[in-house]
Design a protein around this motif. Structure first.
Motif, short mmCIF file in Angstrom:
data_model
loop_
_atom_site.label_atom_id
_atom_site.label_comp_id
_atom_site.label_asym_id
_atom_site.label_seq_id
_atom_site.Cartn_x
_atom_site.Cartn_y
_atom_site.Cartn_z
N ASP A 64 0.84 -1.20 0.00
CA ASP A 64 0.00 0.00 0.00
C ASP A 64 0.87 1.25 0.00
N THR A 65 0.31 2.34 -0.48
CA THR A 65 0.92 3.66 -0.32
C THR A 65 -0.10 4.58 0.32
N TRP A 67 -0.92 7.58 -0.52
CA TRP A 67 -1.76 8.22 -1.53
C TRP A 67 -2.89 7.29 -1.97
N ALA A 68 -2.58 6.02 -2.18
CA ALA A 68 -3.60 5.06 -2.60
C ALA A 68 -4.64 4.84 -1.50
N LYS A 71 -7.04 7.71 -1.40
CA LYS A 71 -8.01 7.65 -2.50
C LYS A 71 -9.13 6.67 -2.21
N LYS A 72 -8.91 5.70 -1.33
CA LYS A 72 -9.97 4.77 -0.96
C LYS A 72 -11.05 5.46 -0.13
N ILE A 152 4.21 7.33 -1.64
CA ILE A 152 4.14 6.92 -3.04
C ILE A 152 5.13 5.78 -3.23
N LYS A 304 1.19 9.38 -15.37
CA LYS A 304 1.17 9.00 -13.96
C LYS A 304 2.41 8.18 -13.63
N ARG A 305 3.08 8.51 -12.51
CA ARG A 305 4.28 7.87 -11.99
C ARG A 305 5.55 8.33 -12.69
N GLU A 368 -1.24 12.10 -10.57
CA GLU A 368 -2.39 11.83 -11.42
C GLU A 368 -2.19 12.53 -12.76
#
Length: 386
Positions: A64-65, A67-68, A71-72, A152, A304-305, A368
């Motif tokens: 997991d990060t 940021w992710a 977003k959840k 990230i 992205k990335r 993004e």
């Protein structure tokens, strides 16, 4: 030079390359505090809006990060710092680890999310608010810091933090450089010896060997071209093993996907802090308007990335962790009725986060991207609505 190289890398000092255990100790008020962390000021008075399918409980997983995870829960992940229920009684309260249970709670009519320490939302709120009505007993938690969830993916930014940086062009004057290789080779790699010319290299000390990239040529306020910095990329590491007059022999211990060539610079290894939190930049915090000036590891566009360089650095107020909106100026077209030239509206096409700053330039990570990001895309503070 001292400003660039002085200091110890956060992850190297605290376990990025070595398994160093840290004790995260939760103290009650009566036992004393390790540190007190206060919430960041909130510029938007309306509470962040949660996603319709936001979980009430989320168990952090390896990979997991931050940021992710944000977003959840949130329609706008930038507002995570507003809802994160920091424990005021521990050091580094923003760190989370695989296996942590995150609870969605409500405090004073606003959503907050915090770690479950076995006492549910009541405990999350108590630790967040600093409520002293209940005695908190000390707990000891042992974690390897390199298991902490990054904000990230570290593999996306590691090269740009550990191996690349930007220096003022005149700072390389009189620094040592490679003049030859053992066995009269043209190029060299790990396990070989190279020779550097210049003073100041210390026997037994480790050094980085750096290739010089293209300079960053920008325009000043008068429209004149100026060299804002020179990009260096580390291609190898070595140890100084012998010196005679101004020639030092270096034994190459590591190489990083490139060969060593004559003229490459020899400098102390570059070390930096890894970003630990993201937050939106506000208009009064930085000199705008900035723009994207270089796309890295891509032919012409970032997605992205990706990693990009922008024409604003710490002297303009830019800080690691700040998030900017990326905009694409509308194209100029011809009105089919009036036959006059018109400019179409500017569109928001992505968001970037600052990962390393220099005097007038910074590296940024594309969080993004709705459309390809190209050189000269403009930067503005994000609009915080959701």
């Amino acid at each position: 030079m001292k400003k660039v190289f002085k200091g110890t890398s956060f992850f190297r000092a605290l376990g990025f390359k070595k398994q160093i255990l840290t004790f995260v100790i939760y103290f009650s008020v009566g036992l004393g505090l390790i540190s007190i962390t206060t919430a960041a000021p909130i510029r938007n008075q309306s509470p962040p809006t949660l996603k319709a399918n936001a979980p009430n409980v989320y168990v952090v997983k390896k990979g997991d990060t931050l940021w992710a995870i944000a977003k959840k829960f949130l329609n706008n992940p930038l507002r995570w710092p507003e809802i994160w229920a920091s424990n005021r009684y521990i050091k580094n309260p923003h760190w989370i680890f695989p296996g942590d249970r995150l609870l969605m709670c409500t405090y004073q009519g606003r959503p907050i999310i915090g770690k479950d320490e076995g006492d549910g939302c009541d405990g999350v709120i108590r630790r967040y608010s600093g409520n002293k009505s209940q005695v908190l007993y000390p707990q000891v938690r042992i974690e390897s810091l390199n298991n902490a969830i990054p904000i990230i993916p570290l593999e996306d930014i590691k090269q740009w933090l550990d191996r690349s940086f930007i220096l003022p062009p005149d700072s390389l004057n009189n620094t040592p450089y490679i003049v030859g290789m053992a066995d009269e080779r043209v190029i060299a790699g790990a396990g070989q010896n190279v020779y550097a010319r210049g003073l100041g290299l210390v026997i037994g000390q480790r050094y980085g060997i750096y290739a010089e990239g293209q300079p960053y040529i920008l325009l000043d306020e008068q429209g004149n071209k100026v060299n804002a910095g020179l990009e260096l990329t580390q291609v190898a590491s070595g140890i100084a093993i012998q010196s005679k007059q101004d020639i030092t022999t270096l034994e190459i211990t590591h190489s990083y996907h490139q060969e060593i060539r004559k003229g490459y610079r020899v400098l102390p290894e570059h070390e930096v802090l890894y970003p630990t939190m993201f937050y939106p930049v506000y208009a009064e915090d930085v000199s705008l308007e900035g723009k994207v000036i270089r796309i890295h590891d891509s032919i012409g566009a970032a997605a992205k990335r990706s990693i990009v360089s922008i024409d604003r650095g710490h002297l303009e107020g830019v800080k690691v962790g700040q998030v900017f909106t990326v905009n694409q100026r509308g194209q100029i077209t011809t009105d089919p009725k009036t036959h006059k030239k018109i400019q179409l509206p500017t569109e928001v096409i992505g968001e970037i986060m600052i990962i390393q700053t220099f005097d007038h330039i910074s590296y940024a990570y594309v969080l993004e991207s709705q459309l390809p990001i190209r050189v000269n895309a403009t930067l503005t503070p994000p609009i915080i609505q959701d």
